[in-house]
Design an enzyme around this catalytic site. Sequence first.
Site, PDB file in Angstrom:
ATOM      1  N   ASN A  90      -6.818   3.462 -12.826  1.00 34.49           N
ATOM      2  CA  ASN A  90      -5.235   2.914 -12.259  1.00 34.49           C
ATOM      3  C   ASN A  90      -3.873   3.571 -12.392  1.00 34.49           C
ATOM      4  O   ASN A  90      -4.118   4.711 -13.453  1.00 34.49           O
ATOM      5  CB  ASN A  90      -5.342   1.714 -13.705  1.00 34.49           C
ATOM      6  CG  ASN A  90      -3.800   0.450 -13.139  1.00 34.49           C
ATOM      7  OD1 ASN A  90      -3.881  -0.193 -11.964  1.00 34.49           O
ATOM      8  ND2 ASN A  90      -3.482   0.601 -14.027  1.00 34.49           N
TER       9      ASN A  90
ATOM     10  N   HIS B 114      -0.043   2.875 -13.519  1.00 33.61           N
ATOM     11  CA  HIS B 114       0.713   1.906 -13.871  1.00 33.61           C
ATOM     12  C   HIS B 114       2.383   2.268 -14.236  1.00 33.61           C
ATOM     13  O   HIS B 114       2.278   3.541 -14.514  1.00 33.61           O
ATOM     14  CB  HIS B 114       0.183   1.330 -15.119  1.00 33.61           C
ATOM     15  CG  HIS B 114       0.683  -0.210 -15.964  1.00 33.61           C
ATOM     16  ND1 HIS B 114       1.054  -0.733 -16.054  1.00 33.61           N
ATOM     17  CD2 HIS B 114       2.116   0.174 -16.778  1.00 33.61           C
ATOM     18  CE1 HIS B 114       1.769  -1.851 -16.604  1.00 33.61           C
ATOM     19  NE2 HIS B 114       2.466  -0.888 -16.962  1.00 33.61           N
TER      20      HIS B 114
ATOM     21  N   ARG C 151     -14.860 -18.225  -9.029  1.00 27.29           N
ATOM     22  CA  ARG C 151     -14.304 -17.105  -9.536  1.00 27.29           C
ATOM     23  C   ARG C 151     -15.516 -15.777  -9.727  1.00 27.29           C
ATOM     24  O   ARG C 151     -15.482 -14.987  -9.159  1.00 27.29           O
ATOM     25  CB  ARG C 151     -13.715 -17.083 -11.103  1.00 27.29           C
ATOM     26  CG  ARG C 151     -13.331 -15.281 -11.032  1.00 27.29           C
ATOM     27  CD  ARG C 151     -11.952 -15.592 -10.573  1.00 27.29           C
ATOM     28  NE  ARG C 151     -11.443 -13.716 -10.586  1.00 27.29           N
ATOM     29  CZ  ARG C 151      -9.674 -13.998 -10.331  1.00 27.29           C
ATOM     30  NH1 ARG C 151      -9.891 -15.141  -9.148  1.00 27.29           N
ATOM     31  NH2 ARG C 151      -9.554 -12.557 -10.113  1.00 27.29           N
TER      32      ARG C 151
ATOM     33  N   GLY D 291       0.896  -1.278   0.072  1.00 25.91           N
ATOM     34  CA  GLY D 291      -0.477   0.326   0.036  1.00 25.91           C
ATOM     35  C   GLY D 291       0.892   1.823  -0.102  1.00 25.91           C
ATOM     36  O   GLY D 291       0.072   1.883   0.592  1.00 25.91           O
TER      37      GLY D 291
ATOM     38  N   ASP E 114     -10.545   0.685 -18.561  1.00 23.66           N
ATOM     39  CA  ASP E 114     -11.372   0.042 -19.331  1.00 23.66           C
ATOM     40  C   ASP E 114     -11.905  -0.982 -19.459  1.00 23.66           C
ATOM     41  O   ASP E 114     -10.979  -1.366 -18.940  1.00 23.66           O
ATOM     42  CB  ASP E 114     -11.551   0.750 -21.025  1.00 23.66           C
ATOM     43  CG  ASP E 114     -10.182   0.734 -21.306  1.00 23.66           C
ATOM     44  OD1 ASP E 114      -8.646  -0.059 -21.575  1.00 23.66           O
ATOM     45  OD2 ASP E 114     -10.018   1.448 -22.873  1.00 23.66           O
ATOM     46  N   GLU E 115     -12.478  -2.537 -21.167  1.00 24.36           N
ATOM     47  CA  GLU E 115     -11.777  -3.612 -20.301  1.00 24.36           C
ATOM     48  C   GLU E 115     -11.111  -4.426 -20.843  1.00 24.36           C
ATOM     49  O   GLU E 115     -10.613  -5.113 -20.925  1.00 24.36           O
ATOM     50  CB  GLU E 115     -13.507  -3.462 -20.770  1.00 24.36           C
ATOM     51  CG  GLU E 115     -14.930  -3.163 -20.527  1.00 24.36           C
ATOM     52  CD  GLU E 115     -16.380  -4.328 -21.435  1.00 24.36           C
ATOM     53  OE1 GLU E 115     -16.191  -5.550 -21.616  1.00 24.36           O
ATOM     54  OE2 GLU E 115     -17.252  -3.591 -21.354  1.00 24.36           O
TER      55      GLU E 115
ATOM     56  N   VAL F 223      -7.647  -9.185 -12.073  1.00 21.63           N
ATOM     57  CA  VAL F 223      -8.322  -8.526 -13.147  1.00 21.63           C
ATOM     58  C   VAL F 223      -9.838  -8.010 -13.044  1.00 21.63           C
ATOM     59  O   VAL F 223     -10.454  -8.889 -12.211  1.00 21.63           O
ATOM     60  CB  VAL F 223      -8.238  -9.467 -13.760  1.00 21.63           C
ATOM     61  CG1 VAL F 223      -8.925  -8.563 -15.684  1.00 21.63           C
ATOM     62  CG2 VAL F 223      -7.199  -9.905 -14.822  1.00 21.63           C
ATOM     63  N   LEU F 224     -10.505  -7.202 -12.495  1.00 20.73           N
ATOM     64  CA  LEU F 224     -11.549  -6.955 -13.032  1.00 20.73           C
ATOM     65  C   LEU F 224     -12.622  -7.264 -13.463  1.00 20.73           C
ATOM     66  O   LEU F 224     -12.072  -7.112 -14.402  1.00 20.73           O
ATOM     67  CB  LEU F 224     -12.099  -5.314 -12.268  1.00 20.73           C
ATOM     68  CG  LEU F 224     -10.747  -4.261 -11.209  1.00 20.73           C
ATOM     69  CD1 LEU F 224     -11.546  -3.089 -11.846  1.00 20.73           C
ATOM     70  CD2 LEU F 224     -11.895  -4.827 -10.012  1.00 20.73           C
TER      71      LEU F 224
ATOM     72  N   ASP G  89      -4.540  -1.927 -19.592  1.00 19.57           N
ATOM     73  CA  ASP G  89      -3.917  -0.696 -19.780  1.00 19.57           C
ATOM     74  C   ASP G  89      -4.136  -0.042 -20.917  1.00 19.57           C
ATOM     75  O   ASP G  89      -3.719   0.629 -20.935  1.00 19.57           O
ATOM     76  CB  ASP G  89      -2.438  -1.518 -19.476  1.00 19.57           C
ATOM     77  CG  ASP G  89      -2.383  -1.484 -18.420  1.00 19.57           C
ATOM     78  OD1 ASP G  89      -3.109  -1.505 -17.110  1.00 19.57           O
ATOM     79  OD2 ASP G  89      -1.584  -2.413 -18.420  1.00 19.57           O
TER      80      ASP G  89
END
Length: 199
Positions: free
Chosen positions: A108, A110, A66, A12, A147-148, A93-94, A151
């Site tokens: 996010n 990166h 899952r 964190g 988004d889907e 992975v969302l 990155d």
Amino acid sequence: MIRVGVMVSGGGTNLQAILDAVDAGKITNASIEVVISNKKDAYALERAKKHNIAAVAVSPKDYETREEFNKALIETTDSYNLDLIVLAGFLVVLPKEFVQKYEGRIINIHPSLIPSFCGDGFYGLHVHEAALARGVKVTGATVHFVDEGTDTGPIIYQKAVEILPDDTPEVLQKRVMEQAEWKILPEAINAIANGSVKF
């Protein structure tokens, strides 16, 4: 005042940078409501508790499938009525339905200058190992909307960091965090909270 949730998997350090920025008045008009981790022993949860912020673990190990985990993750997140979700080293992975539900409200961090060294398999030290192996002279960090894809969402901020001749992946990771990640992630949250950045 926007309600923010931070999702983490490990120590964190990015969360700490956010909390420090709130305390220092560098993030305004935002309240950190919850820290959610996929690991019960993530030190990030302790950081949240020290700041009197709800600390919640939703672990895939506690669910048979899952689908059940995904459902629990969405239900947990929904229960905090969040305006913004910050992925600060969240190595899960969302689920697609999560991304669709919170479209335009997930960001996010990166540890590279997207589109370099990003996408499937590029996380943590792997990113810095790849940058050093390729011999690039400059790396950095990127804050982007989620988004889907992996990155692939719209970029909010980027900050470059020089690579030095004797860098190891660990040394480079630390410099990218200190010089880029810990600066642009709080800046992005503040910009969104105050309406200067929109999806």
